[in-house]
Design a protein around this motif. Structure first.
Motif, PDB file in Angstrom:
ATOM      1  N   ALA A  61    -105.567 -17.718 -22.904  1.00 22.99           N
ATOM      2  CA  ALA A  61    -106.007 -18.169 -21.571  1.00 22.99           C
ATOM      3  C   ALA A  61    -105.285 -19.455 -21.171  1.00 22.99           C
ATOM      4  CB  ALA A  61    -107.518 -18.384 -21.568  1.00 22.99           C
ATOM      5  N   THR A  62    -105.128 -20.380 -22.116  1.00 18.01           N
ATOM      6  CA  THR A  62    -104.424 -21.633 -21.834  1.00 18.01           C
ATOM      7  C   THR A  62    -102.956 -21.380 -21.513  1.00 18.01           C
ATOM      8  OG1 THR A  62    -105.910 -22.819 -23.340  1.00 18.01           O
ATOM      9  CG2 THR A  62    -103.852 -23.914 -22.742  1.00 18.01           C
ATOM     10  N   TYR A 103    -116.995  -9.757 -14.539  1.00 19.61           N
ATOM     11  CA  TYR A 103    -116.048 -10.268 -13.535  1.00 19.61           C
ATOM     12  C   TYR A 103    -115.086  -9.162 -13.111  1.00 19.61           C
ATOM     13  CZ  TYR A 103    -112.275 -13.089 -11.555  1.00 19.61           C
ATOM     14  OH  TYR A 103    -111.292 -13.601 -10.739  1.00 19.61           O
ATOM     15  N   LYS A 130    -100.187 -19.914 -14.110  1.00 18.58           N
ATOM     16  CA  LYS A 130    -101.255 -20.452 -13.260  1.00 18.58           C
ATOM     17  C   LYS A 130    -102.428 -19.487 -13.111  1.00 18.58           C
ATOM     18  CE  LYS A 130     -98.727 -24.061 -12.668  1.00 18.58           C
ATOM     19  NZ  LYS A 130     -99.023 -25.270 -13.476  1.00 18.58           N
ATOM     20  N   ALA A 131    -102.641 -18.645 -14.118  1.00 23.52           N
ATOM     21  CA  ALA A 131    -103.773 -17.714 -14.099  1.00 23.52           C
ATOM     22  C   ALA A 131    -105.034 -18.459 -14.526  1.00 23.52           C
ATOM     23  CB  ALA A 131    -103.511 -16.541 -15.041  1.00 23.52           C
ATOM     24  N   THR A 132    -106.109 -18.261 -13.782  1.00 34.11           N
ATOM     25  CA  THR A 132    -107.355 -18.986 -14.069  1.00 34.11           C
ATOM     26  C   THR A 132    -108.454 -18.017 -14.498  1.00 34.11           C
ATOM     27  OG1 THR A 132    -108.013 -18.837 -11.741  1.00 34.11           O
ATOM     28  CG2 THR A 132    -106.806 -20.815 -12.433  1.00 34.11           C
ATOM     29  N   LEU A 133    -109.483 -18.562 -15.154  1.00 32.72           N
ATOM     30  CA  LEU A 133    -110.644 -17.801 -15.593  1.00 32.72           C
ATOM     31  C   LEU A 133    -111.872 -18.255 -14.824  1.00 32.72           C
ATOM     32  CD1 LEU A 133    -110.202 -17.873 -19.492  1.00 32.72           C
ATOM     33  CD2 LEU A 133    -109.716 -15.960 -17.962  1.00 32.72           C
ATOM     34  N   LEU A 176    -115.053 -19.890 -19.135  1.00 30.73           N
ATOM     35  CA  LEU A 176    -114.591 -21.123 -19.789  1.00 30.73           C
ATOM     36  C   LEU A 176    -115.722 -21.795 -20.573  1.00 30.73           C
ATOM     37  CD1 LEU A 176    -112.401 -22.622 -16.909  1.00 30.73           C
ATOM     38  CD2 LEU A 176    -111.590 -21.561 -19.024  1.00 30.73           C
ATOM     39  N   ASP A 178    -101.640 -18.599 -20.360  1.00 30.30           N
ATOM     40  CA  ASP A 178    -101.571 -17.916 -19.060  1.00 30.30           C
ATOM     41  C   ASP A 178    -101.661 -18.919 -17.915  1.00 30.30           C
ATOM     42  OD1 ASP A 178    -101.069 -15.237 -19.442  1.00 30.30           O
ATOM     43  OD2 ASP A 178    -103.157 -14.748 -19.873  1.00 30.30           O
ATOM     44  N   TYR A 179    -102.503 -19.918 -18.106  1.00 33.23           N
ATOM     45  CA  TYR A 179    -102.663 -20.941 -17.053  1.00 33.23           C
ATOM     46  C   TYR A 179    -101.412 -21.807 -16.943  1.00 33.23           C
ATOM     47  CZ  TYR A 179    -104.300 -25.007 -14.487  1.00 33.23           C
ATOM     48  OH  TYR A 179    -104.416 -26.020 -13.571  1.00 33.23           O
ATOM     49  N   SER A 235    -115.478 -19.834 -14.232  1.00 37.53           N
ATOM     50  CA  SER A 235    -116.059 -21.011 -14.893  1.00 37.53           C
ATOM     51  C   SER A 235    -117.018 -20.616 -16.012  1.00 37.53           C
ATOM     52  CB  SER A 235    -116.788 -21.881 -13.859  1.00 37.53           C
ATOM     53  OG  SER A 235    -117.787 -21.120 -13.180  1.00 37.53           O
TER      54      SER A 235
END
Length: 387
Positions: free
Chosen positions: A190-191, A381, A198-201, A206, A193-194, A203
């Motif tokens: 996930a980190t 999600y 710039k891919a986000t999860l 997280l 990807d961000y 909240s």
């Protein structure tokens, strides 16, 4: 390949149709030209009526048979798919557990612990052999698509590190720590990807990852503490270093797979088919300078059997994953993944010699609870996303 299982992806069972009607139907003969000495006109009329009734009866029977066959196929297909899905899930689970404990037994032999690159090359060869077999016209589960070696080299290096570093972690760690530490793959991916895309999860996802990371930290601390009981299996400092290095390599490999699939326009099976031999070939240049070989004639027969079993388990993991992805949804795949983690951790704990009151068990529950919560959040999600 205790940690690479593979990423495979599509189709599968070809169900044959059972609605084929017999081609040699009874032919209804005409009686024209055959004279009835009693009443030819009346006889011909009766014959025509009988012929019509026979035709309608035969057609009706044929339609009923077709309808019954169609219903039988419709009813049997879901049952057949479910049965095969359960079968491959069981195979995948047993093979994953088998490869972890088999590899641990192999690496417990000091003469084989430092021959990691040779061991990885053997697994890459087994993976390539399996994919080559599946791509043959007799099976045709996927169509090979060639890529240039220059294009695939960076991913092949990452693939090699994705196998070698986790295996080194397993060699210098307890099974429980090895498996729990793999939970960190999710937050690390996930980190990356961000940072890279710039891919986000969400909240909530997280937040769920926080206890997962804390739990792994607790297990790392308590599992690496020295103990006076020689029967208790612990994790060395090298095991911790290799574990976190392997997590970084595996995460980078996971992120790159998606990127390479988009760039090269290939499926994961086609990509792996190109990667595996290149990874094995690259290792051949490094093996003479890195690996410390045992005296092969002194390696016990049971160790050779374990090495063959490990290669077989690796092939079964790739094969079963190939079918599971094609026949089950994301929920089933996620549940299977968590089931394997829990089983390996439980079996590792049982064989570690630790007591139930050991403090690292708290970290195990926190880590597994966190990653399960994360999976639930992400599945919800995904279900809410349009399309």
């Amino acid at each position: 390949m205790a940690s690479s299982s593979s990423h495979g992806e599509q189709h599968l069972l070809r169900s044959s149709s059972s609605t084929d009607a017999p081609t040699d139907r009874p032919r209804l003969h005409s009686f024209d030209g055959i004279e009835d000495p009693i009443d030819n006109d009346h006889s011909s009329q009766n014959t025509a009526v009988e012929d019509g009734n026979l035709r309608r009866s035969a057609e009706g029977d044929g339609l009923l048979e077709k309808e019954e066959d169609r219903r039988t196929v419709e009813n049997s297909e879901p049952k057949s798919k479910f049965a095969w899905a359960v079968f491959w899930i069981i195979v995948n689970t047993l093979a994953t557990i088998g490869i972890v404990f088999t590899n641990k037994a192999i690496f417990s032999d000091p003469s084989l612990k430092l021959a990691q690159l040779t061991f990885a090359a053997f697994h890459f060869f087994m993976t390539w052999l399996l994919l080559y077999t599946l791509s043959r016209p007799r099976f045709a589960y996927f169509v090979p698509r060639r890529t240039t070696i220059r294009e695939i080299i960076p991913l092949s290096v990452a693939m090699a590190l994705n196998v070698i570093l986790p295996n080194l972690s397993l060699a210098f760690s307890s099974v429980t720590f090895y498996q729990v530490a793999r939970i960190l793959l999710t937050p690390t991916v996930a980190t990356m990807d961000y940072v890279l895309y710039k891919a986000t999860l969400p909240s909530n996802a997280l937040i769920a990852l926080v206890p997962a990371c804390l739990g792994v930290g607790m297990v790392s601390y308590y599992d690496s503490l020295p103990t006076n009981d020689s029967s208790v299996k612990t994790t060395s400092s090298l095991g911790v270093i290799f574990a976190f290095s392997g997590i970084f390599a595996s995460s980078l490999y996971t992120v790159w797979i998606k990127s390479y699939q988009r760039k090269l326009q290939v499926s994961s099976m086609q990509l792996l088919f190109n990667q595996a031999p290149v990874s094995a070939f690259l290792l051949l240049y490094v093996i003479p300078f890195v690996d410390i070989f045992p005296t092969w004639s002194e390696v016990p027969v049971n160790r050779w059997l374990m090495i063959l079993m490990s290669g077989g388990f690796a092939a079964l993991i790739n094969l079963s994953q190939f079918f599971i992805v094609g026949q089950t949804g994301p929920v089933s795949s996620t549940v299977v993944g968590h089931l394997k983690t829990c089983l390996i951790v439980a079996l590792g704990w049982i064989t570690s010699g630790r007591s139930v009151g050991d403090k690292s068990i708290i970290g195990v529950f926190i880590a597994i609870g966190g990653i399960i919560s994360y999976s639930i959040v992400m599945l919800r999600y995904a279900a809410q996303k349009p399309g």
